[in-house]
Design an enzyme around this catalytic site. Structure first.
Site, PDB file in Angstrom:
ATOM      1  N   LYS A 235       0.865  -1.192   0.000  1.00  8.77           N
ATOM      2  CA  LYS A 235       0.000   0.000   0.000  1.00  8.77           C
ATOM      3  C   LYS A 235       0.900   1.240   0.000  1.00  8.77           C
ATOM      4  O   LYS A 235       1.685   1.433   0.918  1.00  8.77           O
ATOM      5  CB  LYS A 235      -0.913  -0.005   1.235  1.00  8.77           C
ATOM      6  CG  LYS A 235      -1.666   1.314   1.464  1.00  8.77           C
ATOM      7  CD  LYS A 235      -2.619   1.264   2.661  1.00  8.77           C
ATOM      8  CE  LYS A 235      -3.208   2.645   2.976  1.00  8.77           C
ATOM      9  NZ  LYS A 235      -4.123   2.646   4.138  1.00  8.77           N
ATOM     10  N   ASP A 240      -2.540  10.255   3.175  1.00  9.79           N
ATOM     11  CA  ASP A 240      -3.927   9.854   3.411  1.00  9.79           C
ATOM     12  C   ASP A 240      -4.617  10.915   4.265  1.00  9.79           C
ATOM     13  O   ASP A 240      -4.521  10.901   5.495  1.00  9.79           O
ATOM     14  CB  ASP A 240      -3.971   8.483   4.108  1.00  9.79           C
ATOM     15  CG  ASP A 240      -5.400   8.018   4.379  1.00  9.79           C
ATOM     16  OD1 ASP A 240      -6.343   8.637   3.836  1.00  9.79           O
ATOM     17  OD2 ASP A 240      -5.566   7.035   5.132  1.00  9.79           O
ATOM     18  N   LYS A 247     -10.045  13.090   7.751  1.00  4.90           N
ATOM     19  CA  LYS A 247      -9.549  12.734   9.081  1.00  4.90           C
ATOM     20  C   LYS A 247      -9.591  13.971   9.992  1.00  4.90           C
ATOM     21  O   LYS A 247      -9.474  15.096   9.513  1.00  4.90           O
ATOM     22  CB  LYS A 247      -8.094  12.253   8.981  1.00  4.90           C
ATOM     23  CG  LYS A 247      -7.940  10.845   8.429  1.00  4.90           C
ATOM     24  CD  LYS A 247      -6.486  10.399   8.482  1.00  4.90           C
ATOM     25  CE  LYS A 247      -6.290   9.039   7.840  1.00  4.90           C
ATOM     26  NZ  LYS A 247      -6.911   7.940   8.590  1.00  4.90           N
ATOM     27  N   ASP A 258       1.608   6.405   5.400  1.00  5.16           N
ATOM     28  CA  ASP A 258       0.658   5.452   4.821  1.00  5.16           C
ATOM     29  C   ASP A 258       1.211   4.767   3.563  1.00  5.16           C
ATOM     30  O   ASP A 258       0.545   3.920   2.973  1.00  5.16           O
ATOM     31  CB  ASP A 258      -0.661   6.183   4.515  1.00  5.16           C
ATOM     32  CG  ASP A 258      -1.868   5.297   4.751  1.00  5.16           C
ATOM     33  OD1 ASP A 258      -1.724   4.274   5.442  1.00  5.16           O
ATOM     34  OD2 ASP A 258      -2.956   5.615   4.219  1.00  5.16           O
ATOM     35  N   ASP A 317     -12.043   7.162   3.720  1.00  3.57           N
ATOM     36  CA  ASP A 317     -10.807   6.962   4.483  1.00  3.57           C
ATOM     37  C   ASP A 317     -10.401   5.483   4.512  1.00  3.57           C
ATOM     38  O   ASP A 317      -9.291   5.160   4.924  1.00  3.57           O
ATOM     39  CB  ASP A 317     -10.993   7.516   5.912  1.00  3.57           C
ATOM     40  CG  ASP A 317      -9.671   7.743   6.618  1.00  3.57           C
ATOM     41  OD1 ASP A 317      -8.625   7.667   5.948  1.00  3.57           O
ATOM     42  OD2 ASP A 317      -9.689   7.995   7.845  1.00  3.57           O
ATOM     43  N   GLU A 319      -9.404   3.779   2.144  1.00  2.00           N
ATOM     44  CA  GLU A 319      -8.953   3.882   0.747  1.00  2.00           C
ATOM     45  C   GLU A 319      -7.889   2.863   0.394  1.00  2.00           C
ATOM     46  O   GLU A 319      -7.785   2.462  -0.761  1.00  2.00           O
ATOM     47  CB  GLU A 319      -8.435   5.308   0.480  1.00  2.00           C
ATOM     48  CG  GLU A 319      -6.989   5.593   0.889  1.00  2.00           C
ATOM     49  CD  GLU A 319      -6.685   5.367   2.367  1.00  2.00           C
ATOM     50  OE1 GLU A 319      -7.600   5.518   3.204  1.00  2.00           O
ATOM     51  OE2 GLU A 319      -5.529   5.034   2.703  1.00  2.00           O
ATOM     52  N   ARG A 321      -7.599  -0.247   1.048  1.00  5.32           N
ATOM     53  CA  ARG A 321      -8.158  -1.518   0.562  1.00  5.32           C
ATOM     54  C   ARG A 321      -8.653  -1.393  -0.874  1.00  5.32           C
ATOM     55  O   ARG A 321      -8.658  -2.372  -1.617  1.00  5.32           O
ATOM     56  CB  ARG A 321      -9.267  -1.990   1.524  1.00  5.32           C
ATOM     57  CG  ARG A 321     -10.414  -1.034   1.662  1.00  5.32           C
ATOM     58  CD  ARG A 321     -11.293  -1.358   2.871  1.00  5.32           C
ATOM     59  NE  ARG A 321     -10.633  -1.039   4.145  1.00  5.32           N
ATOM     60  CZ  ARG A 321     -11.139  -1.304   5.343  1.00  5.32           C
ATOM     61  NH1 ARG A 321     -12.305  -1.912   5.444  1.00  5.32           N
ATOM     62  NH2 ARG A 321     -10.487  -0.976   6.433  1.00  5.32           N
TER      63      ARG A 321
HETATM   64  N1  BES Z   1      -4.157   4.702   6.777  1.00  8.25           N
HETATM   65  C1  BES Z   1      -5.261   4.468   7.610  1.00  8.25           C
HETATM   66  C2  BES Z   1      -4.972   3.489   8.747  1.00  8.25           C
HETATM   67  C3  BES Z   1      -4.002   3.966   9.793  1.00  8.25           C
HETATM   68  C4  BES Z   1      -4.472   4.632  10.916  1.00  8.25           C
HETATM   69  C5  BES Z   1      -2.670   3.713   9.669  1.00  8.25           C
HETATM   70  C6  BES Z   1      -3.592   5.048  11.887  1.00  8.25           C
HETATM   71  C7  BES Z   1      -1.787   4.134  10.649  1.00  8.25           C
HETATM   72  C8  BES Z   1      -2.261   4.803  11.744  1.00  8.25           C
HETATM   73  C9  BES Z   1      -6.423   3.893   6.800  1.00  8.25           C
HETATM   74  O1  BES Z   1      -6.498   4.292   5.483  1.00  8.25           O
HETATM   75  C10 BES Z   1      -7.680   4.327   7.481  1.00  8.25           C
HETATM   76  O2  BES Z   1      -7.896   5.497   7.579  1.00  8.25           O
HETATM   77  N2  BES Z   1      -8.427   3.363   7.963  1.00  8.25           N
HETATM   78  C11 BES Z   1      -9.640   3.629   8.637  1.00  8.25           C
HETATM   79  C12 BES Z   1     -10.606   2.552   8.239  1.00  8.25           C
HETATM   80  C13 BES Z   1     -12.027   2.843   8.630  1.00  8.25           C
HETATM   81  C14 BES Z   1     -12.550   4.058   7.910  1.00  8.25           C
HETATM   82  C15 BES Z   1     -12.836   1.618   8.316  1.00  8.25           C
HETATM   83  C16 BES Z   1      -9.373   3.597  10.148  1.00  8.25           C
HETATM   84  O3  BES Z   1      -8.511   2.845  10.598  1.00  8.25           O
HETATM   85  O4  BES Z   1      -9.987   4.370  10.862  1.00  8.25           O
HETATM   86 ZN    ZN Z   2      -4.682   4.837   4.595  1.00  7.16          ZN
HETATM   87 ZN    ZN Z   3      -7.548   6.140   5.251  1.00  3.08          ZN
END
Ligand code: BES
Ligand code: ZN
Ligand code: ZN
Length: 476
Positions: A235, A240, A247, A258, A317, A319, A321
């Site tokens: 990834k 992000d 966020k 990310d 967010d 994204e 996946r």
């Molecule tokens: N890049 C983030 C995950 C992340 C969070 C990595 C904190 C490192 C530290 C990912 O893209 C994301 O935002 N995931 C969301 C998923 C949710 C919307 C289902 C999350 O973890 O809140």
């Molecule tokens: Zn991300």
């Molecule tokens: Zn994200």
């Protein structure tokens, strides 16, 4: 810093400072016990004491485990870097060589590209001494292998630590191209037009609102008679922001990290090619920036991924996946591999589940996951198994499309993220796939173990451990 191995006892090496590991039992008969005691040293966990009058740095080691050697070597090195000495000597064995090399090369890492006046350390030479005189060649090859892997880990850290302004998807492609030239790899880059031709609409949707267009990077290392073919997918969100599901301010900071999965697969292929393994390795990177704008993809959109499946977007967010869905599809279409592994800072939920130091390991193949858990432990990385079950799978069902990009329940998010990816793993690859969620382990804002502020290079050491084992197993 020069790190060298010498086939001679530590006492015969000419150095400014000697590092000595002392167990509680050894402390009892230590020639400087009185002086050390006066200085408050008790041979307790992770204690360090420097006797400058003897040019001696003493470190307590309460048990002879590599986990401790690795951490303590890193602390000792940091202490030594703060003095005025130019060289350090330390005895090494076949058992602890990997831990001590990691301690020095990873523990001594500093990222100062954005400092206008970086502090230089006088410590230039780290001299490792082979005390036992026998089996030097075996020790030397372990030493060289550890140095290569640790340097590849630092290469990953350097990529991760660069700002989103500097390390855009385009810049990642340039970095991949440079790696390909120096390491004799094949490199293919797909730009937006090529991604459109490949029908990678999920990845394109994520990148649409950014002024920095996405890139798919494919690096390949092809030895003459490979024992196995491995596909790695990373990834590569160079930033992000969360997209329209923006966020919160505090959670957005650090999101340059990310891209750590992408950087990890580049580091792994670097190490594999330098160690000349008999394994064909393909590294695929989805480099994309998730931003906001009038043309941004939206919650409520439905995207058709490369493999034809439709995805209901309920949160922009989630994204990573979406990007991985397409890159996994592209990778499987282009390479028939024996295994496919993906590395992604996919979910905050992984950190909630396992803590901030541990990589989440997910997949259908229990014995394969076990192999990875032990490879990680051997390598000095922390991994934890997060099990699938059929009930969790229902949480990403969509009433509108084939699958939804977020779960309907707020728990088990790391696993539902992996179960989403499962939709994009071909039937014949299900048992050959492992997903690594490195959201917690890839980046740190406070020093721990061999890590300082910033990218940790998570994924490289454990993957090299697993791959080196595969390399010695032959054609079975
Ligand atoms: N890049 C983030 C995950 C992340 C969070 C990595 C904190 C490192 C530290 C990912 O893209 C994301 O935002 N995931 C969301 C998923 C949710 C919307 C289902 C999350 O973890 O809140
Ligand atoms: Zn991300
Ligand atoms: Zn994200």
């Amino acid at each position: 810093m020069n790190v060298k191995l010498y086939n001679q006892p530590v006492s015969s090496l000419n150095a400014d400072l000697t590092l000595e590991f002392v167990t509680p039992a050894q402390f009892e008969t230590h020639p400087h016990k009185t002086l050390l005691t006066q200085a408050g040293f008790k041979a307790e966990a992770e204690q360090l004491c420097t006797l400058h009058e003897h040019r001696l740095l003493v470190c307590a080691i309460t048990e002879e485990s590599n986990e401790l050697y690795r951490s303590i070597m890193a602390s000792a090195l940091k202490a030594a870097m703060g003095y005025g000495y130019a060289s350090l000597r330390v005895a090494i064995t076949k058992e602890n060589v990997n831990a001590l090399v990691d301690g020095v090369i990873l523990g001594g890492y500093k990222f100062e590209s954005y400092k206008s006046d970086p502090k230089s350390t006088p410590l230039k030479d780290i001299m490792f001494a082979n005390e036992s005189a026998e089996h030097f060649e075996a020790l030397e090859s372990l030493f060289n292998q550890s140095v290569t892997i640790a340097k590849a880990t630092n290469f990953v850290r350097n990529l991760v630590n660069q700002t989103p302004y500097d390390m855009t998807p385009q810049a990642m492609a340039v970095a991949a191209d440079a790696l390909a030239s120096s390491n004799n790899l094949e490199c293919t880059i797909l730009d937006v037009t090529a991604l459109e031709d490949e029908k990678m609409n999920a990845m394109l949707a994520v990148g649409r609102a950014s002024i920095n267009p996405p890139r798919l990077i494919h690096l390949a290392y092809k030895p003459a008679n490979p024992k196995k073919v491995i596909t790695l997918v990373g990834k590569g969100l160079t930033y992000d922001s969360g997209g329209l599901s923006l966020k919160a301010a505090a959670s957005m900071v650090t999101m340059k990290m990310d891209k750590a999965g992408a950087c990890a697969v580049m580091g792994i292929i670097k190490a594999v090619s330098e160690l000349k393994l008999d394994i064909e390795v393909h590294a695929f990177v989805g480099a994309v920036e998730n931003m906001i704008g009038g043309n941004a993809y939206k919650p409520d959109d439905v995207l058709r991924a490369k493999n034809g499946k439709t995805i209901e977007v309920r949160n922009t967010d989630a994204e990573g996946r979406l990007v991985l869905a397409d890159v996994l599809g592209y990778a499987q279409e282009n390479v028939k591999a024996d295994y496919i592994f993906d590395y992604a800072t996919l979910t905050g939920a992984c950190m909630v589940a396992l803590g901030p130091y541990t990589t989440g390991v997910m997949g259908h193949n229990e014995s394969l996951k076990q192999e990875w858990l032990s490879a990680a432990e051997q390598s000095g990385e922390y991994c934890g198994n997060l099990p699938f079950n059929r009930h969790l799978k229902k949480l990403i069902k969509s009433d509108l499309a084939d699958v939804c990009n977020v779960s309907s329940k707020p728990y088990g998010g790391a696993i539902t993220g992996a179960l989403f990816l499962d939709n994009f793993i071909d039937e014949d690859m299900k048992e050959k796939w492992v997903h690594f969620d490195i959201a917690g382990s890839a980046y740190t804002e406070s020093a721990w173990d061999v890590h300082t502020y910033g990218g940790t290079g998570a994924g490289v050491r454990m993957s090299m451990e697993w791959l080196l084992k595969l390399n010695t197993q032959g054609n079975n």
